[in-house]
Motif scaffolding. Sequence first.
Motif, short mmCIF file in Angstrom:
data_model
loop_
_atom_site.label_atom_id
_atom_site.label_comp_id
_atom_site.label_asym_id
_atom_site.label_seq_id
_atom_site.Cartn_x
_atom_site.Cartn_y
_atom_site.Cartn_z
N PHE A 30 -38.00 38.09 86.85
CA PHE A 30 -36.73 38.76 87.17
C PHE A 30 -35.82 37.72 87.80
O PHE A 30 -36.09 37.22 88.89
N MET A 33 -30.66 40.90 89.35
CA MET A 33 -30.62 42.37 89.25
C MET A 33 -29.23 42.83 89.65
O MET A 33 -28.61 42.25 90.56
N PHE A 320 -39.11 45.60 95.34
CA PHE A 320 -38.01 46.14 94.54
C PHE A 320 -37.24 47.19 95.36
O PHE A 320 -36.01 47.20 95.37
N MET B 33 -28.98 50.22 86.61
CA MET B 33 -29.59 48.96 87.06
C MET B 33 -29.71 48.04 85.86
O MET B 33 -29.99 48.50 84.74
N PHE B 35 -31.46 44.24 84.70
CA PHE B 35 -32.43 43.21 85.07
C PHE B 35 -32.28 42.02 84.12
O PHE B 35 -32.29 42.20 82.89
N SER B 321 -40.20 49.73 91.52
CA SER B 321 -41.18 48.84 90.88
C SER B 321 -41.54 49.34 89.50
O SER B 321 -41.58 48.58 88.52
N ALA B 324 -38.55 48.89 86.98
CA ALA B 324 -38.30 47.49 86.59
C ALA B 324 -39.38 47.01 85.63
O ALA B 324 -39.09 46.40 84.60
N LYS B 327 -39.24 48.87 82.18
CA LYS B 327 -38.15 48.37 81.33
C LYS B 327 -38.56 47.05 80.68
O LYS B 327 -38.32 46.83 79.50
#
Lengths: 464, 464
Positions: A30, A33, A320, B33, B35, B321, B324, B327
């Motif tokens: 990541f 974000m 997160f 969101m 990422f 968590s 993310a 995805k």
Amino acid sequence: MQGMHHILDKSVVKIRSLGPGAPSTDYFPFYGMDFDVPLSEAPKTDCEIAPKATAKIHAGKHDSKNGDSIYDIAIALQYGQGTGSTQLLKFLSEHVKIIHDPPYKNWRCILTAGNTSAFDIILRMFTKPGDYLLVEEYTYPTVYETALPMGLRFSGIRMDDFGMIPAHLDEVLSNWSEDAEKGKKPRLLYVIPCGQNPSGATQPTERRREIYRIAQKHDLLILEDDPYYFIQFPPYTSPTSEEKQDTDLLSVSQNFAEVIDRPLLPSYLSLDNDGRVLRMDSFSKIIAPGARMGWVTAPEQIVERFVRAHEVSVQNPSGFSQLAIFKLLHDYWGHSGFKRWLAHLQIEYGKRRNMMVDLCERHLPHEIMYWTPPSAGFFIWISVDWKQHPYASTKSPREVEQEIYDSAISHGTLVIPGSAFLPEDKEGRMDKVFFRMTYASVPPGTMQEAIRGLGDALREVFRL
Amino acid sequence: MQGMHHILDKSVVKIRSLGPGAPSTDYFPFYGMDFDVPLSEAPKTDCEIAPKATAKIHAGKHDSKNGDSIYDIAIALQYGQGTGSTQLLKFLSEHVKIIHDPPYKNWRCILTAGNTSAFDIILRMFTKPGDYLLVEEYTYPTVYETALPMGLRFSGIRMDDFGMIPAHLDEVLSNWSEDAEKGKKPRLLYVIPCGQNPSGATQPTERRREIYRIAQKHDLLILEDDPYYFIQFPPYTSPTSEEKQDTDLLSVSQNFAEVIDRPLLPSYLSLDNDGRVLRMDSFSKIIAPGARMGWVTAPEQIVERFVRAHEVSVQNPSGFSQLAIFKLLHDYWGHSGFKRWLAHLQIEYGKRRNMMVDLCERHLPHEIMYWTPPSAGFFIWISVDWKQHPYASTKSPREVEQEIYDSAISHGTLVIPGSAFLPEDKEGRMDKVFFRMTYASVPPGTMQEAIRGLGDALREVFRL
């Protein structure tokens, strides 16, 4: 790798560490974000915090090295401290200082993996099998479900419209005689002071002071579980005839400035001269339950033990979660923006409260029922005078409760029976019939149909 | 609100629920969101998964209603199930089927709040105070720190370069005589089969089969803690003279296709005909530790109990968590992209392993030392022949260890002494001197200086 920290403490500057086996942040997949969040500008006269207008806030992998923020992806997604990240912890400690200003010196906060996890850890720290826990007579079922497998028992304190009754608490403790069967005198009082689950009751200031004095007298620790603290409402007033015309009561506007300046009730933490309160706050009702994050405020000696417990269980809340909430609260909203958001929630949930109370007044049979409009939280608790059931003499309260529950289901309405909030061994001895209903998330149209269905069910059961 | 689920189960279609008190998703202040993540295209010949080229993946609040995804912000940030979200759980169950294909029918997965939390829950489910836990002689200190406060004791099984020695495990169990002091015969075997922490040892296939047979003979549950499973390496080969010229060994390229097709060792789960393995997988080393998420695979009866334990503690991993990672893994990479990422990590950490082993060969005094190049994980475990210390006759191994540790610090190098991986009561009886070093995240230049410093320290202590 938590176990390595004590060794690292020995290290001095310029040490090249081949110690803790953390992965390289280079390999966290990541790199950035972005979060679309509500604008932080103060609303004008309306209740809206412009929830449809959004800002985009960005978190980078190495923002703290670039000076863009004090927290970033590389820190948040790496192994952390048992306290939670120092950055978010600092913001929440300031928040606690602003809101509760605990009247003793060495209080500390710790980020938790939510109030359910915090409660589990506190019971593991402070209880032994056989111990009694003092609870409100009707309480959140997870309390029983967590404590029973640990061998704990419950002493339920009677309640009225304003929550736990201080005189009964004192009586139970003053008359406690320690013996093998009865067990040790309880040391832990679990209480939900605002919008109690399930009763919706909120303890007024004087009652809180009285309960605190009793806790002093009997040397209790107060476990203050307060997820609805920021969902406090002004007193219920019946809707105007104009408002009644409105099909969507949620669109009613309200003076925002009035709400943001309205004082909130004092928490037990804010009354705690002795350091006997363990306060549990949660993001679940004010940001989102899925964050699985909250914070505990308590004397530093207790928090230190809590950290050790974290290190061998959850370690710390998700990075997160911490990052998303830090970016929103610290880097974007700040304390004043956070306060506006909380005022926004008070208004929104307040309108829902108003709507459900109004629907109860319109659709439920008053002659067999009683309720108090809640002044905080998510729930309204309706009491049914089961003795007016046509066959009351041959039925138990539990049977009448079941009949109402089944009839409501057949009218398309689900409400939670009061017996669900009693420990199992007390269900058989219950002498009242209650139901808990929530207005927190049901759409207005559904709410209206549901309450109408419940009214029809009650009239059918009671032959009204 | 977990306690309400059993009531909701009774509900039928078209019921208007005023039941569980979840907040309205309208009031979650995250509307979208994004990422930035590594591209999922297969790399050509180089090891790179193009970690600098990124794609942006988006999660919306109501993607599942729009048909854009099966998972979204509103679901992830709401209260969830004790299993973790069904969407991510399904992906990981497929992953377990692809990688381990457990040879019995009713296995299930559950998402956990990381392996430390999972280990804590497993000990709470399967042990009583006084019980013995079978562990590798040297093991991850959090194991002791978690188990000791529960009153557990440890039976350490001797190890060689390939991990736990099966014959010693069998001997310990066969000669166990249950009495008050000795306690019940152990039922739980804790093992880190790949890149064991701290020894770096990886059990070969035949050893795993042998240990499994012993577990069958003595009816043990095997607790397989395997965070380094995907960090398996090909055998170490000394760098070419060309590579030695290179100041940054991490830039060496490697044939990606070869790595992605190399078979991994069979896990205990993949050998588990009986349903006696509880396998703990973690995202900590393959995505990021801050996710505080992993998954356990075990017989469904055990997973069901695990779900109940979650409901009264962590509930489920963070929704941030889960979202993310869902995805990235499900909506973007898929199983094949995930596999490429894992191969990428094998290559990257493999280069780090090569670099450190090479530095050890060049800088450490071979005449008093021994090590095996690790074939998995983050650690190299170096053994020092303490009896060659000039004052060995007047010193204990623990004293020599301390002297080396202090000298290394004074030369600017931190390594972890082997005694840190023994339970406290065994430290006094240790007869060997080890140090654990990690190559996982230290920059190449620092690694070189650190190993050189350690070499100098050892030569100084041993007067070489």
